[in-house]
Design a protein around this motif. Structure first.
Motif, PDB file in Angstrom:
ATOM      1  N   PHE A 274       0.824  -1.202   0.000  1.00  0.00           N
ATOM      2  CA  PHE A 274       0.000   0.000   0.000  1.00  0.00           C
ATOM      3  C   PHE A 274       0.863   1.259   0.000  1.00  0.00           C
ATOM      4  N   MET A 275       1.933   1.249   0.782  1.00  0.00           N
ATOM      5  CA  MET A 275       2.792   2.425   0.842  1.00  0.00           C
ATOM      6  C   MET A 275       3.495   2.651  -0.489  1.00  0.00           C
ATOM      7  N   MET A 276       3.983   1.600  -1.114  1.00  0.00           N
ATOM      8  CA  MET A 276       4.625   1.743  -2.416  1.00  0.00           C
ATOM      9  C   MET A 276       3.646   2.265  -3.465  1.00  0.00           C
ATOM     10  N   ALA A 277       2.351   1.934  -3.277  1.00  0.00           N
ATOM     11  CA  ALA A 277       1.322   2.399  -4.208  1.00  0.00           C
ATOM     12  C   ALA A 277       0.986   3.867  -4.006  1.00  0.00           C
ATOM     13  N   GLY A 278       1.428   4.438  -2.869  1.00  0.00           N
ATOM     14  CA  GLY A 278       1.192   5.858  -2.645  1.00  0.00           C
ATOM     15  C   GLY A 278       0.688   6.249  -1.270  1.00  0.00           C
ATOM     16  N   ALA A 279       0.464   5.270  -0.388  1.00  0.00           N
ATOM     17  CA  ALA A 279      -0.054   5.585   0.941  1.00  0.00           C
ATOM     18  C   ALA A 279       1.062   6.049   1.878  1.00  0.00           C
ATOM     19  N   THR A 280       0.739   7.008   2.717  1.00  0.00           N
ATOM     20  CA  THR A 280       1.668   7.456   3.766  1.00  0.00           C
ATOM     21  C   THR A 280       1.559   6.561   4.980  1.00  0.00           C
ATOM     22  N   ALA A 281       0.359   6.076   5.246  1.00  0.00           N
ATOM     23  CA  ALA A 281       0.094   5.185   6.371  1.00  0.00           C
ATOM     24  C   ALA A 281      -0.982   4.204   5.944  1.00  0.00           C
ATOM     25  N   VAL A 282      -1.261   3.222   6.809  1.00  0.00           N
ATOM     26  CA  VAL A 282      -2.269   2.210   6.494  1.00  0.00           C
ATOM     27  C   VAL A 282      -3.141   1.971   7.717  1.00  0.00           C
ATOM     28  N   GLN A 283      -4.309   1.420   7.469  1.00  0.00           N
ATOM     29  CA  GLN A 283      -5.188   1.001   8.561  1.00  0.00           C
ATOM     30  C   GLN A 283      -5.450  -0.494   8.444  1.00  0.00           C
ATOM     31  N   VAL A 284      -5.487  -1.144   9.595  1.00  0.00           N
ATOM     32  CA  VAL A 284      -5.742  -2.582   9.670  1.00  0.00           C
ATOM     33  C   VAL A 284      -7.091  -2.797  10.339  1.00  0.00           C
ATOM     34  N   GLY A 285      -7.988  -3.513   9.660  1.00  0.00           N
ATOM     35  CA  GLY A 285      -9.324  -3.704  10.194  1.00  0.00           C
ATOM     36  C   GLY A 285      -9.698  -5.141  10.434  1.00  0.00           C
ATOM     37  N   THR A 286     -10.100  -5.838   9.377  1.00  0.00           N
ATOM     38  CA  THR A 286     -10.637  -7.198   9.498  1.00  0.00           C
ATOM     39  C   THR A 286      -9.683  -8.148  10.194  1.00  0.00           C
ATOM     40  N   SER A 308      15.456  -5.423   7.703  1.00  0.00           N
ATOM     41  CA  SER A 308      16.062  -6.447   6.852  1.00  0.00           C
ATOM     42  C   SER A 308      16.288  -5.960   5.430  1.00  0.00           C
ATOM     43  N   HIS A 309      15.539  -4.935   5.015  1.00  0.00           N
ATOM     44  CA  HIS A 309      15.706  -4.381   3.671  1.00  0.00           C
ATOM     45  C   HIS A 309      16.487  -3.064   3.682  1.00  0.00           C
ATOM     46  N   GLU A 310      17.109  -2.765   4.824  1.00  0.00           N
ATOM     47  CA  GLU A 310      17.952  -1.575   4.977  1.00  0.00           C
ATOM     48  C   GLU A 310      17.191  -0.283   4.660  1.00  0.00           C
ATOM     49  N   ILE A 311      15.935  -0.252   5.073  1.00  0.00           N
ATOM     50  CA  ILE A 311      15.127   0.957   4.931  1.00  0.00           C
ATOM     51  C   ILE A 311      15.289   1.768   6.212  1.00  0.00           C
ATOM     52  N   VAL A 312      15.925   2.902   6.124  1.00  0.00           N
ATOM     53  CA  VAL A 312      16.202   3.718   7.301  1.00  0.00           C
ATOM     54  C   VAL A 312      14.956   4.461   7.765  1.00  0.00           C
ATOM     55  N   GLN A 313      14.160   4.947   6.831  1.00  0.00           N
ATOM     56  CA  GLN A 313      12.929   5.666   7.149  1.00  0.00           C
ATOM     57  C   GLN A 313      11.770   5.021   6.401  1.00  0.00           C
ATOM     58  N   VAL A 314      10.791   4.558   7.155  1.00  0.00           N
ATOM     59  CA  VAL A 314       9.664   3.883   6.520  1.00  0.00           C
ATOM     60  C   VAL A 314       8.921   4.828   5.583  1.00  0.00           C
ATOM     61  N   SER A 315       8.944   6.109   5.872  1.00  0.00           N
ATOM     62  CA  SER A 315       8.256   7.085   5.023  1.00  0.00           C
ATOM     63  C   SER A 315       8.825   7.133   3.610  1.00  0.00           C
ATOM     64  N   SER A 316      10.050   6.658   3.439  1.00  0.00           N
ATOM     65  CA  SER A 316      10.660   6.668   2.111  1.00  0.00           C
ATOM     66  C   SER A 316      10.033   5.661   1.167  1.00  0.00           C
ATOM     67  N   LEU A 317       9.194   4.758   1.687  1.00  0.00           N
ATOM     68  CA  LEU A 317       8.552   3.759   0.838  1.00  0.00           C
ATOM     69  C   LEU A 317       7.401   4.333   0.018  1.00  0.00           C
ATOM     70  N   THR A 318       6.833   5.413   0.477  1.00  0.00           N
ATOM     71  CA  THR A 318       5.620   5.953  -0.131  1.00  0.00           C
ATOM     72  C   THR A 318       5.828   6.331  -1.605  1.00  0.00           C
ATOM     73  N   GLY A 319       4.995   5.747  -2.443  1.00  0.00           N
ATOM     74  CA  GLY A 319       4.997   6.082  -3.867  1.00  0.00           C
ATOM     75  C   GLY A 319       6.183   5.572  -4.650  1.00  0.00           C
ATOM     76  N   THR A 320       6.843   4.515  -4.186  1.00  0.00           N
ATOM     77  CA  THR A 320       8.065   4.066  -4.856  1.00  0.00           C
ATOM     78  C   THR A 320       7.861   2.878  -5.795  1.00  0.00           C
ATOM     79  N   ALA A 321       6.614   2.424  -5.955  1.00  0.00           N
ATOM     80  CA  ALA A 321       6.377   1.336  -6.896  1.00  0.00           C
ATOM     81  C   ALA A 321       6.715   1.789  -8.315  1.00  0.00           C
ATOM     82  N   LEU A 322       7.313   0.920  -9.070  1.00  0.00           N
ATOM     83  CA  LEU A 322       7.717   1.242 -10.443  1.00  0.00           C
ATOM     84  C   LEU A 322       6.549   0.966 -11.389  1.00  0.00           C
ATOM     85  N   LEU A 323       5.623   1.903 -11.423  1.00  0.00           N
ATOM     86  CA  LEU A 323       4.401   1.727 -12.202  1.00  0.00           C
ATOM     87  C   LEU A 323       4.353   2.708 -13.375  1.00  0.00           C
TER      88      LEU A 323
END
Length: 323
Positions: A274-286, A308-323
């Motif tokens: 979800f974050m790679m698709a563009g989300a800044t945060a996520v919600q967990v429900g069901t 494990s993936h050497e991501i220093v800041q989780v916020s850097s994941l947002t919008g990074t999908a190669l689409l």
């Protein structure tokens, strides 16, 4: 050919990176310790989970939807399991905003690390305004989540979130009275989710969350009757995740305000998607129905994934999908 450089946005040399990744994200000026938030309707009023979940380890939680007056909800059966999730027609049962402020909020304010998002709904715009105005004077709430998936009884029962003019008016009027950031929860039952997100942003939304449940129907083949008393219900869980991810991506191309994604998240990799698709945060429900500690477990697993993936800041994941 596009250069595959998304990993470089959030990683450093292993010898230099800190032991723990920075899991903080900011949505509409509100900082969360983790991008993983408990969704409305699945986490009660928060106090019910304080002995089960470490609230300081999750991003925050969204309260059950709060209405002007108490609501009993729909008759049973109103929740059933599906092959890849669940259907529900709870009917927005809640104690009403004033009872929440008097009985639940004082306890929540004592819980360390609790970032509280109040979910607001109503069947008229005036209903929503009254709920927000009541919450404005209540301390301890970080932001509002406006449920735009309710029928506007003043306009023939049309759902706010499926009609652009009604959605704009709802958001604009609520934003005008809200003293806290306003996140608008969008309905997925539309043909153009990007358009609805733009309408919400134009109306003044500080953020959008999506997706809410999909209208669905299940029939008992022996009795030929609907399996839910309300006839139709909202489908959630892993079955809707690919559609929800697609919608988050579409919205990310249409608005610049932060996006909070949801729909079938049961593990850390789902949150990353979800974050790679563009989300800044996520919600967990069901997932919380199967495991009351799901939100905390996913938040912890996401932190391990980043490490494990050497991501220093989780916020850097947002919008990074190669689409």
């Amino acid at each position: 050919m596009r250069e595959n450089n998304w990993k470089e946005r959030g990683r450093v040399n292993a010898s230099k990176r800190s032991k723990d990744p920075d899991m903080r994200v900011t949505v509409a000026g509100v900082e969360f310790a983790s991008p993983v938030i408990a969704a409305s309707g699945t986490f009660g009023y928060g106090v019910e989970f304080e002995d089960i979940v470490s609230l300081e380890r999750i991003g925050g939680f969204v309260t059950k939807g709060l209405s002007r007056e108490p609501m009993a909800g729909n008759p049973a059966p109103r929740i059933i399991e599906t092959s890849a999730g669940m259907m529900n027609a709870i009917g927005l049962q809640n104690m009403g905003v004033r009872a929440f402020i008097a009985e639940k909020l004082p306890k929540l304010r004592k819980v360390k690390g609790a970032v509280i998002i109040a979910n607001v709904f109503g069947f008229t715009i005036e209903d929503c305004l009254e709920v927000i105005q009541a919450l404005n004077d209540a301390p301890g709430i970080a932001m509002y989540e406006l449920n735009a998936s309710c029928p506007n009884t003043s306009h023939g029962g049309m759902v706010f979130g499926t009609d652009p003019p009604q959605l704009w008016e709802l958001v604009a009027r609520c934003k005008a009275v809200a003293r806290r950031p306003l996140m608008v929860k969008l309905s997925p039952n539309v043909t153009d989710i990007g358009l609805m997100a733009r309408v919400a942003a134009d109306g003044g939304a500080d953020s959008v969350s999506l997706v809410n449940t999909f209208v669905s129907l299940a029939i008992d083949v022996e009795t030929r009757l609907p399996r839910i008393a309300n006839v139709t219900g909202g489908l959630s869980g892993p079955a809707i995740k690919p559609i929800a991810v697609r919608m988050v991506h579409e919205v990310s191309k249409n608005v610049t305000i932060p996006i909070v994604g949801m729909g079938g998240i049961v593990r850390a990799e789902d949150a990353v998607e979800f974050m790679m698709a563009g989300a800044t945060a996520v919600q967990v429900g069901t997932a919380s129905y199967a495991d009351p500690r799901a939100v905390e477990n996913i938040a912890n697993a996401l932190k391990r994934w980043c490490s494990s993936h050497e991501i220093v800041q989780v916020s850097s994941l947002t919008g990074t999908a190669l689409l």
